[in-house]
Design an enzyme around this catalytic site. Structure first.
Site, PDB file in Angstrom:
ATOM      1  CB  CYS A  73      -0.993   0.055   1.246  1.00  0.00           C
ATOM      2  SG  CYS A  73      -2.163  -1.413   1.380  1.00  0.00           S
ATOM      3  CG  HIS A 128       0.004   3.133   4.034  1.00  0.00           C
ATOM      4  ND1 HIS A 128      -0.717   2.145   3.945  1.00  0.00           N
ATOM      5  CD2 HIS A 128       0.849   2.956   5.315  1.00  0.00           C
ATOM      6  CE1 HIS A 128      -0.817   1.171   5.155  1.00  0.00           C
ATOM      7  NE2 HIS A 128       0.097   1.782   5.683  1.00  0.00           N
TER       8      HIS A 128
END
Length: 575
Positions: A73, A128
């Site tokens: 991510c 993120h």
């Protein structure tokens, strides 16, 4: 080939200039799922029910072969939003550093729109969270107001999943009754509500908006409304044909899915490390819950797009839908992400541009009416214009900038750490104006994957940057998937392309699922460790150039050993 591209770009320039002159500036609604592979109806998945995303695809330019730059991510999202590869952002994990401090003060996609007068808004997971975005989701650089995170996200890693024993657990499989949750709601439901509220607030605003909405599913745990499981009876779920770890898969390439092993219901299975396998009945349940999570996200997307329509924004808003990377569902004996296979790196990608990818609606008609999957679970749509040639997530920044009428960032030179605004991707806007008559063999996507060593370890999936000793550099063309696992020195941030630990080569026409590694076999010796070691001049090239060189020579000369050797020798000394 080059002449055709030039003519196409000239045509694009004329059409876009005319197109923009006749219209006001576009808003942007950027929608991002988490860990979503192209398991969607519009990507020909026969099982998954995704009517709202499919409806969007029917009015969009749909890229069938889009790839992320890393199947994790933090690195992927930072790469996408800066249009720089993970080697440039110096971010390989989710807890290393903030790129503005450690790599360069790069302009992000929302920051670029903000500088051009847009109100930029973030809901849910876009950057993120944590150190990789400075614990602020890059606010105030990228966003006009502080990003929104749903309160119910606090319970995502808590014991809220009711098990067969009637007790609450922190499980992987977590289909729940929403009213029994601590906040009586779920993060993606709250995301949708907040995004709807922001859209309504922009109705009276004088500025244009760039609204980014990041849904948390189908990322694990599969904490979703239990009714979505009803769409996928277990007796209708099948397993992939390649459940076993391929015989010639290098150990360094395998990801041992440690994040699944942390969940209580998986721990109860007493699965051996690193290869497992997971019992087949539990594999079926994982796939069932993943597909149900996709349909749950689809419903949220449908509500968001319906509001866009109701507020009158459908005719002046570009909509982009994508994901940060894919997710393995048992293929190659692997689960989760953390690899360079297509199932981990390939993502859905589509752009809706009013008046360009879809004609306007008639009086009283809506572009995106909400579709209730429970009322019509078999609703089907045909994708709009499809692009089969390979593209990358780093292409989104330059493409959406151009389509919105902003200047496209220039291509980055090397090195480009000192340059705030540039792109390592390509502007794909030319694909919106002419049908694709052939799949380009020249287009390639580059991905990478870090490892702490040559064999699977408990930190193989997400090694901290200081522990990375091997980097997998991978290239995907229309014909090949080719990966080199090379030595890496984190203290010098140096990948030695002559220090090859392992390799993978898949011929996709014969092996579309990437199960039969040909690297180093007879006839493929030119890709062996020894030959790479002789090419000392490759150390002067960027890794993307090295892999592109190999693919170019393979395309030109096939498996003719002498010609391939001469090609590699010739080009490896260029520059």
């Amino acid at each position: 080939m080059l002449l055709n591209r030039i003519l196409l770009l000239l045509s694009l320039c004329f059409k876009l200039c005319f197109f923009k002159a006749a219209r006001e500036k576009f808003n942007v609604l950027y929608i991002m799922a988490d860990d979503l592979r192209p398991s969607l109806g519009c990507y020909s998945d026969p099982l998954v029910k995704s009517p709202n995303i499919d409806q969007l695809a029917a009015r969009s330019n749909v890229f069938l072969n889009a790839y992320s730059q890393q199947a994790l991510c933090g690195p992927s999202r930072t790469s996408l939003l800066t249009s720089r590869r993970p080697d440039t952002t110096k971010l390989f994990d989710n807890s290393a550093s903030y790129w503005r401090d450690n790599a360069g003060n790069y302009t992000t996609l929302p920051q670029y729109f903000k500088k051009h007068g847009y109100t930029t808004l973030s809901v849910g997971k876009i950057f993120h969270p944590g150190i990789v975005s400075n614990h602020t989701d890059d606010y105030p650089f990228s966003w006009s107001i502080p990003p929104y995170h749903p309160p119910s996200l606090h319970y995502e890693r808590k014991k809220v999943c009711k098990g067969p024993d009637g007790k609450l657990h922190e499980n992987l499989l977590c289909a729940i009754n929403v009213t029994e949750m601590p906040t009586r709601t779920l993060p993606d439901i709250e995301n949708t509500e907040e995004a709807v509220r922001l859209l309504k607030s922009m109705k009276t605003s004088k500025s244009h908006f760039f609204l980014a909405v990041g849904f948390y599913k189908p990322h694990i745990p599969f904490r979703i409304p239990q009714e979505f499981l009803e769409l996928y009876p277990l007796d209708k779920i099948t397993l992939p044909s390649d459940l076993d770890v391929p015989q010639r898969l290098p150990p360094v390439a395998y990801n041992p899915w440690t994040d699944l092993r942390e969940r209580e219901d998986v721990q109860a299975l007493n699965i051996s490390f690193p290869y497992g396998p997971i019992p087949k009945d539990f594999q079926l349940q994982i796939r069932q819950h993943y597909f149900a999570s996709v349909s749950y996200v689809d419903a949220q997307v449908g509500k968001l797009l319906n509001t866009l329509d109701d507020l009158g924004f459908g005719e002046n808003t570009i909509v982009v839908f994508t994901s940060d990377h894919g997710w393995s569902l048992g293929e190659h004996g692997e689960w989760a992400k953390y690899s360079t296979f297509d199932v981990a790196t390939r993502v859905p990608l589509m752009f809706y541009v009013p008046g360009l990818t879809s004609a306007g609606q008639g009086y009283g008609e809506k572009a995106f009416p909400f579709l209730d999957v429970f009322q019509d679970p078999n609703k089907k749509f045909t994708p709009g214009r499809v692009v089969r040639s390979v593209v990358e997530l780093v292409d989104i920044f330059p493409t959406i900038s151009y389509l919105a009428g902003l200047r496209t960032p220039e291509s980055c030179p090397h090195p480009a750490n000192h340059i705030h605004l540039c792109t390592e991707g390509e502007n794909r806007a030319y694909t919106f104006y002419r049908p694709e008559h052939y799949i380009s063999e020249e287009e390639m996507a580059f991905s990478q994957c870090p490892r702490p060593g040559d064999t699977p370890q408990f930190n193989s999936d997400q090694p901290h940057f200081k522990d990375v000793r091997v980097l997998g550099y991978s290239i995907r063309s229309s014909q090949y998937r080719y990966t080199l696992w090379v030595g890496f020195q984190p203290d010098r941030f140096y990948a030695n392309m002559s220090d090859v630990h392992a390799g993978e080569l898949y011929l996709l026409d014969e092996d579309p699922d990437q199960d039969h590694n040909l690297y180093g076999l007879k006839g493929y010796e030119m890709f062996s460790h020894g030959h790479m070691g002789k090419q000392s001049s490759v150390t002067r090239l960027q890794w993307t150039d090295v892999l592109r060189l190999h693919m170019t020579c393979l395309d030109q000369h096939g498996l003719r050993k002498a010609d391939l050797h001469a090609c590699l020798k010739k080009y490896s000394h260029v520059g």
